[in-house]
Scaffold this active site. Structure first.
Site, PDB file in Angstrom:
ATOM      1  N   ASP A  70      43.645  47.470  43.248  1.00 36.49           N
ATOM      2  CA  ASP A  70      44.594  46.397  43.486  1.00 36.49           C
ATOM      3  C   ASP A  70      43.758  45.234  43.969  1.00 36.49           C
ATOM      4  O   ASP A  70      42.881  45.390  44.825  1.00 36.49           O
ATOM      5  CB  ASP A  70      45.668  46.768  44.493  1.00 36.49           C
ATOM      6  CG  ASP A  70      46.827  45.778  44.410  1.00 36.49           C
ATOM      7  OD1 ASP A  70      47.133  45.317  43.292  1.00 36.49           O
ATOM      8  OD2 ASP A  70      47.414  45.440  45.440  1.00 36.49           O
ATOM      9  N   ASP A 156      39.946  32.946  37.445  1.00 33.74           N
ATOM     10  CA  ASP A 156      38.512  32.642  37.296  1.00 33.74           C
ATOM     11  C   ASP A 156      38.219  31.164  37.032  1.00 33.74           C
ATOM     12  O   ASP A 156      37.263  30.624  37.604  1.00 33.74           O
ATOM     13  CB  ASP A 156      37.894  33.491  36.173  1.00 33.74           C
ATOM     14  CG  ASP A 156      37.586  34.921  36.616  1.00 33.74           C
ATOM     15  OD1 ASP A 156      37.590  35.175  37.835  1.00 33.74           O
ATOM     16  OD2 ASP A 156      37.340  35.767  35.745  1.00 33.74           O
TER      17      ASP A 156
HETATM   18  P1  IMP Z   1      46.681  43.524  40.072  1.00 40.22           P
HETATM   19  O1  IMP Z   1      45.478  44.025  40.825  1.00 40.22           O
HETATM   20  O2  IMP Z   1      46.836  44.171  38.737  1.00 40.22           O
HETATM   21  O3  IMP Z   1      47.895  43.508  40.914  1.00 40.22           O
HETATM   22  O4  IMP Z   1      46.423  42.015  39.652  1.00 40.22           O
HETATM   23  C1  IMP Z   1      45.626  41.199  40.396  1.00 40.22           C
HETATM   24  C2  IMP Z   1      45.736  39.751  39.921  1.00 40.22           C
HETATM   25  O5  IMP Z   1      44.823  39.019  40.745  1.00 40.22           O
HETATM   26  C3  IMP Z   1      45.283  39.516  38.476  1.00 40.22           C
HETATM   27  O6  IMP Z   1      46.338  39.517  37.562  1.00 40.22           O
HETATM   28  C4  IMP Z   1      44.676  38.126  38.587  1.00 40.22           C
HETATM   29  O7  IMP Z   1      45.697  37.157  38.543  1.00 40.22           O
HETATM   30  C5  IMP Z   1      44.082  38.136  39.982  1.00 40.22           C
HETATM   31  N1  IMP Z   1      42.675  38.607  39.933  1.00 40.22           N
HETATM   32  C6  IMP Z   1      42.184  39.783  40.384  1.00 40.22           C
HETATM   33  N2  IMP Z   1      40.860  39.881  40.143  1.00 40.22           N
HETATM   34  C7  IMP Z   1      40.539  38.734  39.497  1.00 40.22           C
HETATM   35  C8  IMP Z   1      39.303  38.253  38.972  1.00 40.22           C
HETATM   36  O8  IMP Z   1      38.234  38.899  38.983  1.00 40.22           O
HETATM   37  N3  IMP Z   1      39.364  37.032  38.404  1.00 40.22           N
HETATM   38  C9  IMP Z   1      40.501  36.291  38.330  1.00 40.22           C
HETATM   39  N4  IMP Z   1      41.657  36.696  38.789  1.00 40.22           N
HETATM   40  C10 IMP Z   1      41.691  37.926  39.377  1.00 40.22           C
END
Ligand code: IMP
Length: 200
Positions: A70, A156
Site C-alpha cells: 500500500d 511521478d
Molecule cells: P495503492 O497503493 O494501490 O492504494 O495506490 C497508491 C497510489 O499512490 C497510486 O495509484 C499512485 O497514485 C500513488 N503512488 C504510489 N506509488 C507511486 C509512485 O511510485 N509514483 C507515483 N505515484 C505513486
C-alpha cells in the site's frame, strides 16, 4: 516448494516494478488480476493496515505466498493528503485527474512549502501461518508546479525527489528503483522473502 510469488495488486505500473526487482531472486511473479482474484477493499486508515489486509486475503484465496503493497503520497501543506486515498484522490477518474486535483489544491503554495513524501508499506503473508512480515520505504521530495516527464505512473510527473532537479517521471527505471519508496521497502523485503522460500 513453490517459487511463485503472488503480487496483490491490479496496478500494472507497480507489478512491472516488482517483477524487475524480485525477478533477480529467481522468483516467478504473478499478479492478482492474472489469477482472477476478487478485489480487496482498502478500507483501513493506515498504509500498514491496508497492506496487511490485502496480503492475508490474497494468500488465503490463492494458496500462494502473497506480497501486498500500500503506497501513496503524503503532502505536508495538505495535512498528509492524499495519503491512503492517493489512488482515488479525484474519484475513479485516474492518474491524470489525481494530478490535476493535487496541483489545484497546491495553487498559491510557494516552493519552500511544497514538501511531500511517497510512502510504501509491503506485507508478505503465507497461506500456512498468520505471521505477516512488514517493511517500509519513504522517499522525501517536493511537488512541482507543473508536470514534467513521461515515465513512471501516478504522481511521478509532479514529484521531485529531494536532492534532485528532475521529476520522478524523468528518471529511468533503475534510477527510480534506487531511490524510490517501493525500491527501499522491496530491498528490505528480500531477506524475508528468501526466508519464507527456504524449505522447512
Ligand atoms: P495503492 O497503493 O494501490 O492504494 O495506490 C497508491 C497510489 O499512490 C497510486 O495509484 C499512485 O497514485 C500513488 N503512488 C504510489 N506509488 C507511486 C509512485 O511510485 N509514483 C507515483 N505515484 C505513486
Amino acid at each position: 516448494m513453490t517459487r511463485t510469488l503472488l503480487i496483490a495488486t491490479r496496478n500494472r505500473g507497480k507489478l512491472l516494478e516488482f517483477e524487475r526487482i524480485f525477478g533477480a531472486l529467481g522468483v516467478q511473479v504473478v499478479g492478482a488480476a492474472d489469477l482472477g482474484l476478487p478485489e480487496v477493499d482498502e478500507d483501513a486508515d493506515t498504509f500498514e493496515g491496508n497492506a496487511t489486509k490485502k496480503a492475508r486475503a490474497c494468500a488465503a484465496a490463492s494458496g500462494l505466498l502473497a506480497l501486498a503493497d500500500d503506497s501513496g503520497l503524503v503532502v505536508d501543506a495538505l495535512d498528509g493528503a492524499p495519503g491512503v486515498h492517493s489512488a482515488r484522490y479525484a474519484g475513479s477518474a485516474g492518474d491524470a485527474a489525481n494530478v490535476d486535483k493535487l496541483l489545484d489544491a497546491l495553487a498559491g503554495v510557494p516552493e519552500g512549502a511544497r514538501s511531500a513524501r511517497f510512502r510504501c508499506v509491503l506485507a508478505l503473508a503465507s497461506p500456512d501461518d498468520d505471521e505477516v512480515a512488514l517493511t517500509v520505504g519513504t522517499c522525501e521530495g517536493a511537488i512541482a508546479f507543473e508536470r514534467v516527464g513521461g515515465l513512471g505512473f501516478g504522481y511521478d510527473p509532479v514529484f521531485v525527489p529531494a536532492g534532485h532537479t528532475r521529476t520522478m517521471a524523468e528518471l529511468g527505471a533503475d534510477e527510480k528503483d534506487a531511490l524510490s519508496h517501493r525500491g527501499q521497502a522491496t530491498q528490505a523485503m528480500k531477506a524475508h522473502l528468501a526466508d519464507r522460500l527456504r524449505p522447512r
